[in-house]
Design a protein around this motif. Structure first.
Motif, PDB file in Angstrom:
ATOM      1  N   ALA A   1       1.067  -5.515 -65.036  1.00 34.84           N
ATOM      2  CA  ALA A   1       0.540  -5.735 -66.387  1.00 34.84           C
ATOM      3  C   ALA A   1       1.467  -4.468 -66.952  1.00 34.84           C
ATOM      4  CB  ALA A   1      -0.501  -5.928 -67.213  1.00 34.84           C
ATOM      5  N   HIS A   2       2.022  -3.484 -65.992  1.00 29.57           N
ATOM      6  CA  HIS A   2       2.828  -2.083 -66.440  1.00 29.57           C
ATOM      7  C   HIS A   2       3.885  -2.259 -67.744  1.00 29.57           C
ATOM      8  CE1 HIS A   2       1.004   1.982 -65.414  1.00 29.57           C
ATOM      9  NE2 HIS A   2       0.418   1.340 -65.912  1.00 29.57           N
TER      10      HIS A   2
ATOM     11  N   VAL B   1      -7.063  -9.875 -69.668  1.00 28.39           N
ATOM     12  CA  VAL B   1      -7.675  -9.981 -70.902  1.00 28.39           C
ATOM     13  C   VAL B   1      -8.398  -8.798 -71.641  1.00 28.39           C
ATOM     14  CG1 VAL B   1     -10.022 -11.565 -71.733  1.00 28.39           C
ATOM     15  CG2 VAL B   1      -9.022 -11.789 -69.022  1.00 28.39           C
ATOM     16  N   ARG B   2      -8.057  -9.321 -72.999  1.00 27.78           N
ATOM     17  CA  ARG B   2      -8.074  -8.342 -74.540  1.00 27.78           C
ATOM     18  C   ARG B   2      -8.982  -8.495 -74.648  1.00 27.78           C
ATOM     19  NH1 ARG B   2      -5.115  -6.965 -79.811  1.00 27.78           N
ATOM     20  NH2 ARG B   2      -5.046  -4.600 -79.803  1.00 27.78           N
ATOM     21  N   LEU B   3     -10.465  -7.554 -74.230  1.00 25.92           N
ATOM     22  CA  LEU B   3     -12.124  -7.295 -75.274  1.00 25.92           C
ATOM     23  C   LEU B   3     -12.583  -7.193 -76.348  1.00 25.92           C
ATOM     24  CD1 LEU B   3     -14.858  -8.707 -73.868  1.00 25.92           C
ATOM     25  CD2 LEU B   3     -14.962  -6.416 -73.087  1.00 25.92           C
TER      26      LEU B   3
ATOM     27  N   LEU C   1      -6.102  -3.442 -66.689  1.00 26.89           N
ATOM     28  CA  LEU C   1      -4.991  -3.610 -66.386  1.00 26.89           C
ATOM     29  C   LEU C   1      -4.321  -4.453 -64.877  1.00 26.89           C
ATOM     30  CD1 LEU C   1      -2.196  -1.369 -68.335  1.00 26.89           C
ATOM     31  CD2 LEU C   1      -2.711  -3.926 -68.711  1.00 26.89           C
ATOM     32  N   SER C   2      -5.356  -3.858 -64.340  1.00 28.52           N
ATOM     33  CA  SER C   2      -5.537  -3.896 -63.204  1.00 28.52           C
ATOM     34  C   SER C   2      -6.984  -3.518 -62.303  1.00 28.52           C
ATOM     35  CB  SER C   2      -4.606  -2.683 -62.092  1.00 28.52           C
ATOM     36  OG  SER C   2      -5.274  -3.229 -60.549  1.00 28.52           O
ATOM     37  N   HIS C   3      -7.770  -4.052 -61.260  1.00 28.76           N
ATOM     38  CA  HIS C   3      -8.923  -3.393 -60.495  1.00 28.76           C
ATOM     39  C   HIS C   3      -8.743  -3.054 -59.693  1.00 28.76           C
ATOM     40  CE1 HIS C   3     -10.960  -7.724 -62.888  1.00 28.76           C
ATOM     41  NE2 HIS C   3     -11.184  -6.615 -62.967  1.00 28.76           N
TER      42      HIS C   3
ATOM     43  N   PRO D   1      -8.053   1.102 -60.406  1.00 29.97           N
ATOM     44  CA  PRO D   1      -8.137   0.510 -61.218  1.00 29.97           C
ATOM     45  C   PRO D   1      -7.200   2.030 -62.677  1.00 29.97           C
ATOM     46  CG  PRO D   1     -10.028   0.442 -60.664  1.00 29.97           C
ATOM     47  CD  PRO D   1     -10.195   1.752 -60.070  1.00 29.97           C
ATOM     48  N   CYS D   2      -7.127   0.193 -63.458  1.00 25.87           N
ATOM     49  CA  CYS D   2      -6.199   1.227 -64.597  1.00 25.87           C
ATOM     50  C   CYS D   2      -6.096  -0.013 -66.142  1.00 25.87           C
ATOM     51  CB  CYS D   2      -4.635   0.821 -64.049  1.00 25.87           C
ATOM     52  SG  CYS D   2      -3.518   0.903 -65.054  1.00 25.87           S
ATOM     53  N   HIS D   3      -6.996   0.894 -66.987  1.00 24.59           N
ATOM     54  CA  HIS D   3      -6.672  -0.152 -68.124  1.00 24.59           C
ATOM     55  C   HIS D   3      -6.246   0.716 -69.991  1.00 24.59           C
ATOM     56  CE1 HIS D   3     -10.698  -0.854 -66.275  1.00 24.59           C
ATOM     57  NE2 HIS D   3     -10.623  -0.153 -66.004  1.00 24.59           N
TER      58      HIS D   3
END
Length: 666
Positions: free
Chosen positions: A68-69, A523-525, A6-8, A17-19
């Motif tokens: 993107a939250h 980007v969804r990995l 969501l964020s670096h 960062p946030c994932h």
């Protein structure tokens, strides 16, 4: 498994960062920070001293969450994992949503310090409320209207909207003290390396990252993979327990999320400095890499920086100026207190040190009660009966005075200049730091100490013209580029998820013992599974019911069982079925070819007389055994089937028993 970054971060310690991690059917949010650097677009509350706010927004601050939250429905989150106090400042925005039901996991120290930081943020925001009045939570404020945004300078507009306007929905009104309390009730605090099971499927453990007191890296285990979530880490610290990388060795996958080097001069590292000799299996080479990683050079660098800061402080004090320190890193602040005190003693300066913060007293008390999260040198003080940090002695001797508010009567009575003041907030937008800057900004002998991550030009915009000296310091906030490759080799994963933005600056040797996948923001990995199978544990009760049978060739034994597959504590467990397993000939499963000569011998052992029919009687790949005693019967067999024909049940049962003895089966 799927990963969405969501964020670096790009804010070092203050904005990690946030994932979002999708694992075993669960959705886990890794970190929930705020971008508090964005508060710089707001003008501080005016005081009696003149200030120039320029084109800043004159309104109560709103707070900017991860971009993107707002695209994620909080009810879709199953758990939140937090690695540092700064990474939990956005949690009340999620928790106040009535649909949010996720559990929040953090170390008990991170949870406590993070909670105090949230309380302090609410307390400082109240100054805006007193000046502007209560803000409306419904609808957007006037400053977010398009015609108002167009009036902002391009730099401020980009902070509000992002370069393409995608961040306009990230802004939210401040949470309340009650919402902070409600949020903290949903936090599950963990001790060091304590194991917790979430939803029966995932095991979580926190290990020290070395960055700050209580900050952690996480081991996340599921039945099909084990994951290391590697946040910002440093190997040696002058206050916190060092980076515990031993506990993270051998996991299947590493999510590398230490992007602190994006904000430092570490970008100047040459590509060949990022590489290291490949890790061999011999212990000598591994020991050499461990020594190169964990040397105390990083701690010495921090001490040198702090010593330089102290020399600048002494120079300003001798010139008659005061010193303002709005540093937001607790560990650095505690070390600064100790070194400043020594510098004052060595210079024979009798200057008061003030700490002005709504939560300072509670925070300082707490740091002397958490020895398990401190470095060895601090822990040794506990056994010697000494305070873990020097501020306890400074307060006792009256050299350090702690007050919740700047205009308290006791503080005004003790006030004298020049002095040293520790005061939040590093954004220079609220807290007593605003009043003190208005007081000292025109004094060329006074000194302001900022962290390198702060945009000094924007932060100091309301305090022009500035005669006050400004010293910006870069403190270690994560792994150095040249240590990334040897660390990964030491941890020995099968796969590393690495940020694409670091790829050009930290070349990684491909084709080694582990592979790389590169992720980018939003980007969804999809991450492949490195394990072909998974382990299943057998319940003791079911194990005693088994009747294993050794195969004719080899040392393996097999058994038939009937049970239920359960998922418990991150592992699959096979337990007894509701109905006991009943063995019968009809259920018997045999395989392999039948040797007629061996079958004749097995029949004779059971008192059955038979003979192999002549080859001219065999047809279509079948061969026959004619049984004559004790009753007549016929055995017809081929590569795919064996048929027993006998009118006598006892004889047919014996024939079947003989057949089983020469075949593998269960």
């Amino acid at each position: 498994m799927k990963l969405t970054c969501l964020s670096h971060g790009r804010g070092g310690v203050h904005r990690p960062p946030c994932h979002v991690l999708e694992l075993s059917g669960l959705r886990i949010l890794l970190e929930c920070p705020l971008d508090l650097s964005a508060i710089a677009i707001f003008a501080p509350v005016p005081s009696s001293s003149p200030s120039s706010s320029g084109d800043l927004v004159a309104a109560p601050p709103w707070y900017k969450a991860v971009a993107a939250h707002h695209l994620f429905d909080p009810c879709l989150l199953d758990a939140v994992v937090v690695s540092s106090p700064a990474a939990m400042l956005g949690l009340p925005f999620l928790a106040r949503n009535p649909n949010f039901s996720a559990k929040i996991y953090a170390t008990e120290v991170t949870a406590r310090i993070g909670g105090l930081m949230m309380e302090e943020l609410v307390a400082m925001h109240s100054e805006f409320v007193r000046y502007y009045g209560l803000e409306k939570r419904q609808g957007r404020p006037d400053w977010m209207k398009w015609e108002e945004l167009e009036r902002l300078p391009i730099e401020l507009r980009n902070v509000v909207m992002g370069e393409e306007g995608e961040e306009l929905g990230c802004w939210m009104p401040q949470y309340s003290a009650a919402e902070v309390k409600e949020c903290m009730q949903k936090v599950v605090p963990l001790k060091y390396a304590e194991e917790v099971c979430f939803n029966g499927a995932i095991i979580l453990k926190a290990f020290s990252s070395g960055l700050e007191i209580g900050s952690s890296n996480w081991m996340i285990s599921s039945p099909r993979r084990s994951i290391t979530y590697l946040s910002s880490s440093i190997f040696e610290s002058g206050h916190a327990m060092g980076f515990d990388y031993h506990s993270l060795q051998g996991n299947d996958l590493i999510l590398f999320s230490d992007l602190s080097s994006m904000n430092s001069t570490d970008y100047d590292t040459k590509p060949d400095e990022c590489n290291s000799p490949p890790l061999r299996t011999d212990n000598d080479n591994e020991d050499h890499i461990i020594k190169s990683l964990s040397g105390n050079d990083e701690n010495l660098e921090e001490i040198e920086k702090i010593s330089f800061i102290c020399s600048c402080i002494v120079d300003s004090l001798k010139a008659g100026g005061s010193v303002l320190i709005p540093i937001g890193r607790l560990g650095i602040l505690l070390q600064l207190l100790e070194y400043i005190s020594r510098a004052l003693d060595n210079s024979n300066l009798k200057v008061p040190i003030f700490m002005v913060s709504a939560t300072a007293e509670e925070t300082l008390s707490f740091t002397n009660a958490i020895p398990e999260w401190l470095c060895k040198e601090r822990q040794e003080k506990l056994f010697l009966g000494e305070a873990l940090f020097g501020h306890a002695e400074l307060i006792k001797e009256g050299k350090l005075c702690v007050f919740p508010l700047l205009y308290e009567r006791e503080l005004l009575m003790a006030w004298q200049e020049p002095c040293i003041v520790f005061s939040p907030h590093w954004s220079l937008r609220f807290g007593s730091v605003v009043q003190l800057l208005n007081r000292w900004h025109s004094d060329h002998n006074s000194l302001l100490i900022l962290e390198q991550e702060v945009d000094a030009e924007m932060a100091l915009l309301p305090f022009k013209t500035l005669a006050m000296k400004v010293l910006q310091c870069s403190f270690l906030s994560g792994l150095k580029m040249q240590k990334v490759q040897p660390l990964l080799e030491l941890l020995r994963p099968k796969l590393v998820l690495f940020p694409e933005v670091l790829r050009p600056h930290c070349p990684i040797k491909e084709g080694g013992s582990f592979a790389f996948l590169y992720y980018s923001e939003n980007v969804r990995l999809r991450v492949p599974n490195s394990r072909k199978g998974f382990e299943v544990q057998l319940a003791t009760e079911l194990a005693f019911q088994l009747e294993p049978r050794r195969l004719l060739e080899g040392s393996m034994a097999i058994a038939r069982l009937q049970g239920r597959l359960l998922l418990s504590k991150g592992k699959y467990l096979l337990v007894s079925g509701k109905k006991p397993l009943k063995q019968s000939n009809e259920q018997m499963l045999l395989w392999g070819s039948v040797d007629p000569a061996r079958l004749i011998l097995a029949l004779e052992e059971r008192g059955i007389v038979g003979s192999i029919c002549d080859d001219d009687k065999a047809a279509d790949g079948y061969w026959f055994i004619q049984v004559s005693k004790p009753e007549e019967g016929l055995i017809k067999s081929s590569a795919s089937e064996t048929v027993i024909s006998c009118d006598d049940e006892r004889t047919s049962a014996l024939i079947f028993e003989a057949l089983c003895s020469v075949c593998d089966g269960i």
